[in-house]
Design an enzyme around this catalytic site. Sequence first.
Site, PDB file in Angstrom:
ATOM      1  N   GLY A 206       0.782  -1.236   0.000  1.00  0.00           N
ATOM      2  CA  GLY A 206       0.000   0.000   0.000  1.00  0.00           C
ATOM      3  C   GLY A 206       0.811   1.282   0.000  1.00  0.00           C
ATOM      4  O   GLY A 206       0.264   2.364   0.193  1.00  0.00           O
ATOM      5  N   LEU A 207       2.129   1.178  -0.239  1.00  0.00           N
ATOM      6  CA  LEU A 207       2.970   2.372  -0.147  1.00  0.00           C
ATOM      7  C   LEU A 207       3.495   2.842  -1.510  1.00  0.00           C
ATOM      8  O   LEU A 207       4.366   3.708  -1.586  1.00  0.00           O
ATOM      9  CB  LEU A 207       4.148   2.119   0.814  1.00  0.00           C
ATOM     10  CG  LEU A 207       3.730   1.744   2.250  1.00  0.00           C
ATOM     11  CD1 LEU A 207       4.949   1.483   3.125  1.00  0.00           C
ATOM     12  CD2 LEU A 207       2.862   2.829   2.881  1.00  0.00           C
ATOM     13  N   GLY A 208       2.994   2.240  -2.569  1.00  0.00           N
ATOM     14  CA  GLY A 208       3.343   2.718  -3.917  1.00  0.00           C
ATOM     15  C   GLY A 208       4.673   2.197  -4.438  1.00  0.00           C
ATOM     16  O   GLY A 208       5.320   2.868  -5.265  1.00  0.00           O
TER      17      GLY A 208
ATOM     18  N   ALA B  76       7.059   3.754  -7.513  1.00  0.00           N
ATOM     19  CA  ALA B  76       8.353   4.341  -7.139  1.00  0.00           C
ATOM     20  C   ALA B  76       9.498   3.657  -7.892  1.00  0.00           C
ATOM     21  O   ALA B  76      10.449   4.322  -8.342  1.00  0.00           O
ATOM     22  CB  ALA B  76       8.564   4.233  -5.632  1.00  0.00           C
TER      23      ALA B  76
ATOM     24  N   ASP C 238      -0.844   7.193  -7.499  1.00  0.00           N
ATOM     25  CA  ASP C 238       0.474   6.781  -6.990  1.00  0.00           C
ATOM     26  C   ASP C 238       1.593   7.443  -7.789  1.00  0.00           C
ATOM     27  O   ASP C 238       2.473   8.098  -7.232  1.00  0.00           O
ATOM     28  CB  ASP C 238       0.653   5.254  -7.076  1.00  0.00           C
ATOM     29  CG  ASP C 238      -0.126   4.508  -6.005  1.00  0.00           C
ATOM     30  OD1 ASP C 238      -1.010   5.133  -5.395  1.00  0.00           O
ATOM     31  OD2 ASP C 238       0.151   3.320  -5.788  1.00  0.00           O
TER      32      ASP C 238
HETATM   33  O1  PMV Z   1      -1.753  -0.138  -2.841  1.00  0.00           O
HETATM   34  P1  PMV Z   1      -1.166   0.997  -3.588  1.00  0.00           P
HETATM   35  O2  PMV Z   1      -0.021   1.645  -2.953  1.00  0.00           O
HETATM   36  O3  PMV Z   1      -0.865   0.635  -5.007  1.00  0.00           O
HETATM   37  O4  PMV Z   1      -2.347   2.132  -3.670  1.00  0.00           O
HETATM   38  C1  PMV Z   1      -3.464   1.875  -4.452  1.00  0.00           C
HETATM   39  C2  PMV Z   1      -4.519   2.942  -4.402  1.00  0.00           C
HETATM   40  C3  PMV Z   1      -5.835   2.510  -5.051  1.00  0.00           C
HETATM   41  O5  PMV Z   1      -6.734   3.609  -4.934  1.00  0.00           O
HETATM   42  C4  PMV Z   1      -6.440   1.320  -4.328  1.00  0.00           C
HETATM   43  C5  PMV Z   1      -5.672   2.135  -6.518  1.00  0.00           C
HETATM   44  C6  PMV Z   1      -5.447   3.314  -7.439  1.00  0.00           C
HETATM   45  O6  PMV Z   1      -4.951   3.078  -8.543  1.00  0.00           O
HETATM   46  O7  PMV Z   1      -5.790   4.455  -7.102  1.00  0.00           O
END
Ligand code: PMV
Length: 319
Positions: free
Chosen positions: A105-107, A111, A152
């Site tokens: 969840g931190l991209g 990155a 992201d």
């Molecule tokens: O899990 P991450 O860090 O890839 O964040 C995703 C964010 C979402 O809203 C779930 C997906 C998006 O593309 O916006």
Amino acid sequence: MPVISSSACAKLILLGEHAVVYGQPALAIPFSGLKVRCVIEPWINGPTGTLHIKARELQLNQPLQVLPEDNFLRKAVELVLAELGVSQTPTCKLTIYSDIPISAGLGASAAIAVATMRALSAFLGHPLEKETLNRLAFETERLMHGNPSGIDNTVIVYEQPILFRKGELIEFVYPSKNLHFLIADSGIKKATADTVAYLAQQREGNPQFIEAALAEIGRIALFGRKAFEQGDLSALGEAMNANQALLAQLDLSCEALEKLIVAARQAGALGAKLTGGGKGGNMLALITPETQEAVRKALLSAGAVSIYQTNLKGVQDND
Ligand code: PMV
């Protein structure tokens, strides 16, 4: 050609993940405490036209051409070469070092792509402008996530807090007061592509309920943006809590995350929620310097496998 080193930071979504995929606004900030670094060096006497890629965190140590065509790093390199009109792959070694946990969840994927594209374009003598870099990074995100919103790559390229809405101009936002966050990892890996696909499936089955929840998340993000800009920490915390309740209703949370979130709130956090794709990964708590130690301890007792901290400097805060 010189040795080039470039980096990119992680990101945190304060409000609005998932709803942002469906056109709702979301608030995100860069997280410079975790980074990806990409180093490129010429490969003297290497096979002409071979770019060797090494990334321990991705278990890669091979020539780029050996990677599947839909690999996001291969795509990142090809996009840069096409953008710069370079027909022959440079003979070089590209090494990626990342301390951003994957599928948390931190991209991390955005990155890694951004650091790679920054380094490769600089290595070729034409560092990409932010706008171009962002457009290309979005293409690599499509390979990783299927249907990304673009939040992201945008926050990672611009490295500033943003209010993001798909297809609209990026709005930079500035907190008036210093903001302090703790981030705790549940230790559960979950690919964002899976949670995004899960929500899409739920939406097909029950469009009215899901659309209403997503619209409510959008309203909360706008309310939270105001609180962020006005330095109203308790309102921002409330927005985070309300957002979490909706994410849980959408079945995007999980037991381990809920345990961390409840522990943080009980120890004095002003607000706490999951961040990113959910069903695992990290949660985020809005704290103050006074509550920091208590919240950190509570997160550890509640099972956090890693805890990070980040602060945002308020534009009108002299503390
Ligand atoms: O899990 P991450 O860090 O890839 O964040 C995703 C964010 C979402 O809203 C779930 C997906 C998006 O593309 O916006």
